[in-house]
Design an enzyme around this catalytic site. Structure first.
Site, PDB file in Angstrom:
ATOM      1  CD  GLN A  87      26.348   8.637 -84.120  1.00 33.84           C
ATOM      2  OE1 GLN A  87      25.311   8.971 -84.715  1.00 33.84           O
ATOM      3  NE2 GLN A  87      26.572   8.978 -82.874  1.00 33.84           N
ATOM      4  CB  SER A 129      28.519  20.267 -83.539  1.00 38.77           C
ATOM      5  OG  SER A 129      27.267  20.207 -82.889  1.00 38.77           O
ATOM      6  CD  GLU A 131      24.147  19.021 -79.073  1.00 34.68           C
ATOM      7  OE1 GLU A 131      24.505  18.672 -77.935  1.00 34.68           O
ATOM      8  OE2 GLU A 131      22.981  19.348 -79.350  1.00 34.68           O
ATOM      9  CE1 TYR A 153      28.272  14.935 -83.922  1.00 34.24           C
ATOM     10  CE2 TYR A 153      27.158  16.604 -82.612  1.00 34.24           C
ATOM     11  CZ  TYR A 153      27.706  16.197 -83.806  1.00 34.24           C
ATOM     12  OH  TYR A 153      27.705  17.049 -84.878  1.00 34.24           O
ATOM     13  NE  ARG A 188      19.172  17.622 -88.986  1.00 33.10           N
ATOM     14  CZ  ARG A 188      20.361  17.558 -88.412  1.00 33.10           C
ATOM     15  NH1 ARG A 188      21.294  16.766 -88.923  1.00 33.10           N
ATOM     16  NH2 ARG A 188      20.652  18.284 -87.356  1.00 33.10           N
TER      17      ARG A 188
END
Length: 327
Positions: A87, A129, A131, A153, A188
């Site tokens: 996700q 990632s 992130e 995430y 995307r």
């Protein structure tokens, strides 16, 4: 013939990676939800042009079920496994943090465990990632930069990174982490800000819309082309020793600059159409991400090919063509 197993094969990265591996002569296996096989037109649209290829085989399974993952790994016994499924929409991870964390962490654990049990010689790739860096400790970010995730995430990806490294160190699995910075393309998802911009610009240019609502215009990201980045994934699994690599462009642009460039592609002034809406601000923002890919360049021989301006142009032109075909 090498066999590769891809989770998240129906996504942006999965589709580009599938193209790459098929071109290299692989037999490619993908884990998909059963509902995707029942609704190929909508859920398999990124793979539509590949579905007739006899070397592509899709398996219904759920990453939320260890039994179904175990069954596929046991059946395929892949030489390489690319774990891309997650996700991955950051904003949604705030809205449903429990589902994001459970799905992403357990899914990674399940696939690692199944590989260890049924295909221990398989080379494993985990899609990390940028992130994970979150509130960055230094700029640019390298493989040694401390993680400080600012979203559920990002937290789930740090856990997956650590699980992958632990399986490498504890069980001698050939397991690599790719710390990929933002990578975009005409494939995307529409919920991501770059595709939201390119899609809206195309609609506005064709008179189908008038406004584009965005959140934090000052957030800066290191944006590359997904087609370039899947090559780095493959290269990681061709090495003699497993390792972790940052994959990035080394350049950063703001959301404002992305929108400005996208509107420029169609001869419009972005300020005439963009509205800032606080609804799209994150509870905890990540202001600046920029990667140092020098290790990937030195060891893998990898570097990005598509620059920022060409990436934006590619996305806007693809959405223009798609909307024109609908009219």
């Amino acid at each position: 013939m090498k066999k590769a197993l891809i989770t998240g094969i129906t996504g942006q990265d999965g589709s580009y990676l599938t193209e790459l591996l098929l071109a290299k002569g692989y037999e490619v296996h993908g884990i998909v939800r059963r509902v995707a096989l029942e609704d190929k037109e909508h859920r398999l649209w990124r793979l539509r042009h590949l579905l007739d290829n006899s070397k592509l085989k899709l398996h219904p399974a759920s990453l939320e079920s260890y039994a179904s993952v175990f069954k596929v790994v046991d059946q395929v016994k892949p030489d390489e496994c690319y774990h891309l499924a997650a996700q991955s929409f950051v904003s949604y991870s705030f809205e449903d943090e429990f589902s994001t964390i459970n799905t992403n962490i357990n899914g990674t654990h399940y696939i690692l465990s199944a590989v260890r049990e049924r295909a221990p010689q398989c080379k494993f790739y985990f899609a990390g990632s940028s992130e994970m860096f979150g509130l960055v400790k230094k700029t640019p970010q390298t493989e040694n930069t401390q993680f400080h995730p600012r979203s559920p995430y990002g937290i789930s990806k740090v856990a997956g990174f650590d699980l992958t490294r632990n399986y490498r160190e504890a069980y001698n699995i050939f397991a690599c982490n790719g710390i990929l910075f933002n990578h975009e393309s005409p494939r995307r998802g529409y919920e991501f800000v770059t595709r939201k911009i390119s899609n809206s610009v195309a609609q506005i240019k064709l008179g189908l819309s008038k406004q584009l609502k965005l959140g934090n215009l000052e957030a800066k990201r290191d944006w590359g082309f997904a087609g370039d980045y899947v090559e780095a994934m493959w290269l990681m699994l061709q090495q003699d020793e497993p390792d972790d690599f940052v994959v990035a462009t080394g350049k950063t642009y703001s959301v404002r600059e992305f929108a400005q460039e996208a509107f420029k592609c169609v001869g419009l002034n972005w300020q005439d159409h963009v509205i800032v809406d606080e609804l799209y601000f994150r509870p905890a923002e990540v202001q600046l991400l920029i990667g140092d890919y020098s290790k990937a360049k030195k060891i893998l021989g990898w570097q990005p090919k598509v620059n920022f301006n060409n990436l934006v142009k590619m996305m806007v032109e693809a959405d223009l063509e798609r909307w024109r075909n609908k009219q």
